[in-house]
Write a protein that holds these residues in place. Sequence first.
Motif, PDB file in Angstrom:
ATOM      1  N   ASN A  57       0.877  -1.283   0.181  1.00 39.40           N
ATOM      2  CA  ASN A  57      -0.073  -0.026   0.135  1.00 39.40           C
ATOM      3  C   ASN A  57       0.929   1.272  -0.204  1.00 39.40           C
ATOM      4  O   ASN A  57       0.482   2.309  -0.763  1.00 39.40           O
ATOM      5  CB  ASN A  57      -0.828  -0.261   1.248  1.00 39.40           C
ATOM      6  CG  ASN A  57      -1.920   1.095   1.170  1.00 39.40           C
ATOM      7  OD1 ASN A  57      -2.718   1.245   0.303  1.00 39.40           O
ATOM      8  ND2 ASN A  57      -1.785   1.975   1.944  1.00 39.40           N
ATOM      9  N   GLY A  71      -5.370   4.036  -9.088  1.00 41.30           N
ATOM     10  CA  GLY A  71      -6.035   3.064  -7.823  1.00 41.30           C
ATOM     11  C   GLY A  71      -5.020   3.264  -6.672  1.00 41.30           C
ATOM     12  O   GLY A  71      -5.484   2.825  -5.655  1.00 41.30           O
ATOM     13  N   SER A  74      -4.352   0.369  -3.639  1.00 42.57           N
ATOM     14  CA  SER A  74      -5.084  -0.875  -3.812  1.00 42.57           C
ATOM     15  C   SER A  74      -4.922  -1.970  -5.137  1.00 42.57           C
ATOM     16  O   SER A  74      -4.562  -3.049  -4.949  1.00 42.57           O
ATOM     17  CB  SER A  74      -6.602  -0.320  -4.099  1.00 42.57           C
ATOM     18  OG  SER A  74      -7.256   0.417  -2.891  1.00 42.57           O
ATOM     19  N   THR A 328      -8.977  -3.763   4.961  1.00 42.16           N
ATOM     20  CA  THR A 328      -9.061  -3.694   3.550  1.00 42.16           C
ATOM     21  C   THR A 328      -7.872  -4.410   3.141  1.00 42.16           C
ATOM     22  O   THR A 328      -7.934  -4.798   1.989  1.00 42.16           O
ATOM     23  CB  THR A 328      -9.402  -2.336   3.117  1.00 42.16           C
ATOM     24  OG1 THR A 328     -10.637  -1.959   3.589  1.00 42.16           O
ATOM     25  CG2 THR A 328      -9.592  -2.309   1.716  1.00 42.16           C
ATOM     26  N   GLY A 329      -6.858  -3.741   3.280  1.00 44.46           N
ATOM     27  CA  GLY A 329      -5.609  -4.322   2.966  1.00 44.46           C
ATOM     28  C   GLY A 329      -5.239  -5.887   3.052  1.00 44.46           C
ATOM     29  O   GLY A 329      -4.896  -6.480   1.951  1.00 44.46           O
ATOM     30  N   LEU A 332      -7.381  -7.142   0.182  1.00 41.81           N
ATOM     31  CA  LEU A 332      -6.924  -7.067  -1.114  1.00 41.81           C
ATOM     32  C   LEU A 332      -5.527  -7.905  -1.316  1.00 41.81           C
ATOM     33  O   LEU A 332      -5.384  -8.524  -2.455  1.00 41.81           O
ATOM     34  CB  LEU A 332      -6.259  -5.629  -1.413  1.00 41.81           C
ATOM     35  CG  LEU A 332      -7.446  -4.544  -1.231  1.00 41.81           C
ATOM     36  CD1 LEU A 332      -7.036  -3.166  -1.576  1.00 41.81           C
ATOM     37  CD2 LEU A 332      -8.368  -4.759  -2.441  1.00 41.81           C
ATOM     38  N   THR A 396     -11.615   5.653  -2.600  1.00 43.23           N
ATOM     39  CA  THR A 396     -10.520   6.196  -3.267  1.00 43.23           C
ATOM     40  C   THR A 396     -10.913   6.698  -4.566  1.00 43.23           C
ATOM     41  O   THR A 396     -10.237   7.857  -4.851  1.00 43.23           O
ATOM     42  CB  THR A 396      -9.311   5.013  -3.147  1.00 43.23           C
ATOM     43  OG1 THR A 396      -9.675   4.158  -3.895  1.00 43.23           O
ATOM     44  CG2 THR A 396      -8.897   4.778  -1.870  1.00 43.23           C
TER      45      THR A 396
END
Length: 437
Positions: A57, A71, A74, A328-329, A332, A396
């Motif tokens: 990230n 993006g 992400s 969220t990381g 992903l 984002t």
Amino acid sequence: MSTVTLQEKKSYRIMGISLPLFGLITVGVLTATYMEVLPKGMIGAFALMMVLGLILNEVGNHLPIVKDYLGGGSIVIIFGSAALVTYNVLPESAVEIMSNFMRGEGFLDFYIAALITGSILGMNRELLIKASVRYLPAILGGVAVALGLVGLVGAIIGYGAKEAILYIGVPIMGGGMGAGAVPLAQIFGSSLGVDSGEMLSVMVPAVALGNAVAIVVAGLLDRLGKTKPNLTGNGELMELENKKAEAKEEVEEKEEKTAINFPMMGRGLLLAVSFFTLGSIIGKFLPQVHSYAWMIISVAVVKALNILPREYETGAFQWFQFVMTNLTGVLLIGIGVAFTNLQQVIDAFTIQYVLLVAVTIIGCVIGSGIIGKFVGFYPIESSITAGLCMANMGGTGDVAVLSASDRMKLMPFAQISSRIGGAFMLILASTLLRFFI
């Protein structure tokens, strides 16, 4: 003499952790990974996926072009982690732990449940209802023209109308990765009887490229507004006569500022998994529509009818914020490791593919702009919020699109597109699959 501890040192931080301490954590986790003693289950998965997600990230958010048009973090997390697997940088044991965490242990469903339940219950109820009267038609106009145009062009150039709509148009208009492409891949996979990872490998490049094109088009729309002033409200969505007739609070989202409450967050967790379970129950009796869609419908009905006390809604929203901010990381990384076939992604980038992505973006701009004009919006503002903010990568993407068009004050409407519009696309996808399979 005073000593400076790792906790006291003021410097560049990752997730609020000083670089020396984060470095020690990273070394420890990677040592366990390559010694193949990483704990199985969620402990090992969280440790490795959080570290990798944070590192990738940071890289993505500082890469020129990538951070502004593709993006940022992400995209780098997804493709970077996919590359680590494809080129055998990570031990097979670690890949198995992360893949099982996503698939077998259900982290993907866990994240989606928190996201959908919290984002809908956390919205202002009056805004949700009023938006459906005027704003949602503009969203629907953008979606209809985008899917119709991409299907038409797909048929003309030999890609296939059905394929263009399902694998390019729908993912782009689906509201990003976590709330869009990922549940869409699950819906498509279960409905078509194929692996959801294969579906996601097709959808991810569409979402990424669509996000980039949406940001560029946002800047072009801003320039168009300067050339054709009659098409824009310069940041105001509603035309002047409608603004006078409507109270200002009708177009502003008012989310209560409530202090973090841990028991309340626990109730939010219970609500999230309960709504997910309810969706599965309804889906058992009405399998024509995916259980994700039934969950969304259930949450929206409960919110619209004001059934739950506000404290429960706040709890669900706080739980959603915690999961989105911190995990969220992890999600992903899981997408990259367990669901993204890098070679399929590379093979997808053809002239046909890029053309169809561009056509989808153009379609959503035209459709939302025209319908927006009919319901009393300025066409450019309607195209940006109801169109491009549906086609970008969620939160984002909203920031990037509104920044490029110099219309950050329209963020409440962008959020409606990302939240409610994205949820609508999941329901629409379930319906379209009934006609295409």
